[in-house]
Write an enzyme that holds these catalytic residues in place. Structure first.
Site, PDB file in Angstrom:
ATOM      1  N   LYS A  13       0.830  -1.220   0.000  1.00 27.67           N
ATOM      2  CA  LYS A  13       0.000   0.000   0.000  1.00 27.67           C
ATOM      3  C   LYS A  13       0.859   1.262   0.000  1.00 27.67           C
ATOM      4  CE  LYS A  13      -2.384  -0.859   3.771  1.00 27.67           C
ATOM      5  NZ  LYS A  13      -1.774  -2.136   4.202  1.00 27.67           N
ATOM      6  N   ARG A  88      -9.736   1.391   8.853  1.00 25.56           N
ATOM      7  CA  ARG A  88      -9.197   0.092   9.266  1.00 25.56           C
ATOM      8  C   ARG A  88     -10.302  -0.775   9.881  1.00 25.56           C
ATOM      9  NH1 ARG A  88      -3.451   0.808   8.835  1.00 25.56           N
ATOM     10  NH2 ARG A  88      -2.397  -0.701  10.123  1.00 25.56           N
ATOM     11  N   ARG A 127      11.347  -6.266   5.481  1.00 23.25           N
ATOM     12  CA  ARG A 127      11.214  -4.824   5.280  1.00 23.25           C
ATOM     13  C   ARG A 127      12.208  -4.054   6.160  1.00 23.25           C
ATOM     14  NH1 ARG A 127       5.245  -2.264   5.105  1.00 23.25           N
ATOM     15  NH2 ARG A 127       5.271  -2.388   7.372  1.00 23.25           N
ATOM     16  N   ARG A 160      11.317  -1.791  11.405  1.00 23.43           N
ATOM     17  CA  ARG A 160      10.284  -1.188  12.247  1.00 23.43           C
ATOM     18  C   ARG A 160      10.008  -2.109  13.419  1.00 23.43           C
ATOM     19  NH1 ARG A 160       5.205   0.450   8.463  1.00 23.43           N
ATOM     20  NH2 ARG A 160       4.045  -0.425  10.195  1.00 23.43           N
ATOM     21  N   ARG A 171      -0.641  -8.237  14.028  1.00 21.86           N
ATOM     22  CA  ARG A 171      -1.187  -7.284  13.041  1.00 21.86           C
ATOM     23  C   ARG A 171      -2.047  -8.006  12.001  1.00 21.86           C
ATOM     24  NH1 ARG A 171       3.938  -4.559  10.914  1.00 21.86           N
ATOM     25  NH2 ARG A 171       2.593  -3.230   9.651  1.00 21.86           N
TER      26      ARG A 171
END
Ligand code: AMP
Length: 218
Positions: A13, A88, A127, A160, A171
């Site tokens: 995204k 969300r 990531r 992160r 998540r």
């Protein structure tokens, strides 16, 4: 053009939002980025949201809605926006529908980036970003030229906090329970456009643009 992006964490995204933002010359609004910026400040709000963000849980709806509303009221959103990470859940979607209605605006399209959960987990664990310029990398799909160093700043890339495996699982659970119902919600409103996110970045972008060409403009 008012665009909402939906999809699992790691479905691309953020990357696609950046590309769409440049293509349509509209701002990319990432609620996750806004929250991470707030976490860098020493404020009451930072203390209120810290545990939610660090544990992969949703920040309470009243805080999120207030932040999104303030951001969309800014002048640069007059010709549209790309929303990445909001809404969300159904409560946020309903708030947003009422808010836009009040402003005589509407969502033109909701792009749903489809990706199997196991690929999302792989992508998130790979990531990284540069702590200085914040440029994003992925050790598998968008690796830096040199080991784990930023191409520009040459600093060691970092992960992160919420991309660590314990939090990633949480998540994904939160996404499946809270966010996935939005696929049906927007599909029933004839706004949902599905894109296969398990493809090279440029191909995902091309498919997205092709679908958006058929959406109505504000
Ligand atoms: P993201 O970068 O979109 O994955 O968001 C990072 C974190 O910010 C999420 O795990 C949540 O804790 C928080 N967050 C971002 N957007 C929202 C939202 N719309 N509602 C609630 N929490 C959010």
């Amino acid at each position: 053009m008012n665009i909402v992006l939906l999809g699992l964490p790691g479905s691309g995204k953020g990357t696609q939002a950046e590309m769409l933002s440049k293509y349509f010359n509209i701002p990319h609004i990432s609620t996750g980025d806004i929250f991470r910026e707030i976490l860098n400040t020493d404020s009451t709000l930072s203390k209120r949201i810290k545990d939610y963000v660090n544990n992969g849980l949703l920040v309470p709806d009243d805080i999120v809605s207030d932040i999104v509303q303030k951001r969309i009221e800014k002048k640069d959103c007059e010709n549209g926006f790309v929303l990445d990470g909001f809404p969300r859940n159904i409560t946020q979607a309903e708030f947003f529908k009422n808010y836009l209605g009040f402003k005589k605006k509407e969502i033109d399209a909701v792009i749903f980036f489809e990706l199997p959960a196991e690929i999302s987990i792989k992508r998130l664990s790979a990531r990284r970003h540069c702590p200085k310029c914040k440029r994003d990398y992925n050790l598998i799909t968008q690796p830096p030229k040199d080991d784990e160093l930023c191409d520009v700043c040459k600093l060691k890339l970092v992960q992160r906090n919420d991309d660590k495996i314990e939090t990633v699982t949480e998540r994904i659970n939160v996404y499946e329970k809270e966010t996935e119902p939005l696929v049906r919600y927007y599909s029933e409103k004839n706004l949902l456009k599905r894109v296969n996110a398990n493809q090279p970045i440029e191909k995902v972008f091309k498919d997205t643009i092709d679908l958006l060409k058929n959406a109505s403009y504000n």
